[in-house]
Design an enzyme around this catalytic site. Structure first.
Site, PDB file in Angstrom:
ATOM      1  NE  ARG A  14      -1.341   2.388   2.992  1.00 31.19           N
ATOM      2  CZ  ARG A  14      -0.862   3.507   3.510  1.00 31.19           C
ATOM      3  NH1 ARG A  14      -0.822   4.620   2.801  1.00 31.19           N
ATOM      4  NH2 ARG A  14      -0.393   3.534   4.741  1.00 31.19           N
ATOM      5  CG  ASP A  15       3.114   4.387   3.061  1.00 33.62           C
ATOM      6  OD1 ASP A  15       3.638   5.096   2.191  1.00 33.62           O
ATOM      7  OD2 ASP A  15       2.915   4.782   4.220  1.00 33.62           O
ATOM      8  CG  HIS A 203       2.605   4.548   9.145  1.00 33.23           C
ATOM      9  ND1 HIS A 203       2.474   3.457   8.308  1.00 33.23           N
ATOM     10  CD2 HIS A 203       2.863   5.607   8.342  1.00 33.23           C
ATOM     11  CE1 HIS A 203       2.631   3.858   7.045  1.00 33.23           C
ATOM     12  NE2 HIS A 203       2.868   5.154   7.033  1.00 33.23           N
ATOM     13  CG  HIS A 205       6.839   7.843   6.175  1.00 36.32           C
ATOM     14  ND1 HIS A 205       6.929   7.481   4.856  1.00 36.32           N
ATOM     15  CD2 HIS A 205       5.586   7.507   6.562  1.00 36.32           C
ATOM     16  CE1 HIS A 205       5.786   6.954   4.445  1.00 36.32           C
ATOM     17  NE2 HIS A 205       4.945   6.960   5.458  1.00 36.32           N
ATOM     18  CB  CYS A 236       1.689  10.634   1.848  1.00 38.81           C
ATOM     19  SG  CYS A 236       0.035  11.334   1.764  1.00 38.81           S
ATOM     20  CG  ASN A 245       6.471   3.438   5.107  1.00 38.62           C
ATOM     21  OD1 ASN A 245       5.676   3.785   5.963  1.00 38.62           O
ATOM     22  ND2 ASN A 245       6.171   3.446   3.824  1.00 38.62           N
TER      23      ASN A 245
HETATM   24 ZN    ZN Z   1       2.955   6.295   5.323  1.00 32.02          ZN
END
Ligand code: ZN
Length: 300
Positions: A14-15, A203, A205, A236, A245
């Site tokens: 996803r990210d 979460h 980064h 993002c 990340n």
């Molecule tokens: Zn993220």
């Protein structure tokens, strides 16, 4: 959960790929998820149910969900009720609803105010069918690309509002990678003091190279759920200059060598990161994939 165990939630599907020029095929995404599972990752954000016009990289969310391999708990990111309903229809194990701590970023990310998103989460939570987990991530919990600092008081106001709707897990996201270990210590302590029972997830980064130090600070503060992305991929689409990340394999290395169990095989994670780097067609930021583990097999 044993205190020497830390769950790593793999977010590369996803990210890790949502901000890439190269759009992976559905088959490639499923291959990535399978490689993550084979490395020992047992929970992953596999896609997001967002507007495909705004995030074309995630347009095949339902197809990804339909093709998931067994043995990995699947999470779909959602920003609103429509996205949540799609996650339910797709049969995912969990939905992760996002509310952004700052007004401006919440507007840009999901087209409404922070507390309107909290209300939307409340409506979703009240109606959620049994059988799907519903977690909540607070984005920009450590700082906003548009407003700058997000105070602890502001963060806690948002935490209190979302906790009224009983998420099964609460994640604090450093969406733009501005946190320092001291921030993590302070904010995790504030949340745990107010809500000692909710499982906390971070979460992080690595935009300013503090990500792995922040992960350690989180662990030290009692967090046992950390997001990471193979190869350190990520970013993002709605945050200027956002970068990756913390790298899954870098985190595994640190935790392994520190006696914290993750269930993840470092070499398999490195191979998966290398595969992802090939698929994306450009170098990725992970460091342990370049240096290898330690001691190296040759030294044994
Ligand atoms: Zn993220």
């Amino acid at each position: 959960m044993a205190t020497n165990f830390c769950e790593i939630i793999e977010v590369s599907p996803r990210d890790g790929i949502q901000n890439e020029k190269t759009i992976l095929s559905t088959a490639q995404k499923l291959s990535l998820i399978t490689r993550a599972r084979d490395a020992g990752l047992r929970r992953a954000e596999v896609t997001s149910f967002v507007n495909p016009k705004r995030v074309p990289q995630m347009a095949d969310a339902a197809d990804v969900a339909a093709g998931l391999p067994p043995g990995i708990r699947s999470i779909g990111l959602t920003l609103n009720k429509r996205g949540f309903d799609r996650a339910v229809d797709a049969g995912l194990d969990e939905a992760n609803f996002v509310v952004v701590a700052s007004e401006t970023f919440n507007q840009k990310n999901q087209g409404t105010g922070t507390f309107d998103s909290v209300a939307a989460f409340g409506a979703v939570s009240a109606d959620a069918p049994d059988g799907i987990g519903l977690g909540l991530t607070i984005g920009a919990a450590f700082g906003c690309p548009f407003e700058g600092d997000v105070s602890v008081a502001r963060l806690m106001a948002v935490v209190e509002a979302v906790m009224a709707h009983d998420p099964h897990e609460l994640a604090l996201a450093d969406t733009i990678g501005v946190a320092t270990p001291r921030d993590v210590t302070e904010r995790v302590a504030a949340v745990r003091a107010a809500f000692p029972d909710v499982p906390l997830r971070l979460h992080l980064h690595n935009t300013r190279n503090t990500g792995i130090a922040n992960a350690w600070a989180g662990l030290d503060a009692g967090v046992r759920r950390l997001d990471a992305s193979l190869g350190g991929t990520g970013g993002c689409p709605f945050a200027p200059r956002a970068t990756g990340n913390i790298a899954t394999e870098d985190l595994v290395y640190m935790l392994d060598r520190s006696g914290v169990e993750t269930g993840v095989d470092l070499d398999a994670a490195i191979r998966a990161a290398e595969w992802l780097e090939d698929a994306l067609g450009h170098p990725v930021p992970g460091q342990v994939m370049k240096a290898g583990g330690f001691p190296s097999p040759q030294a044994a």
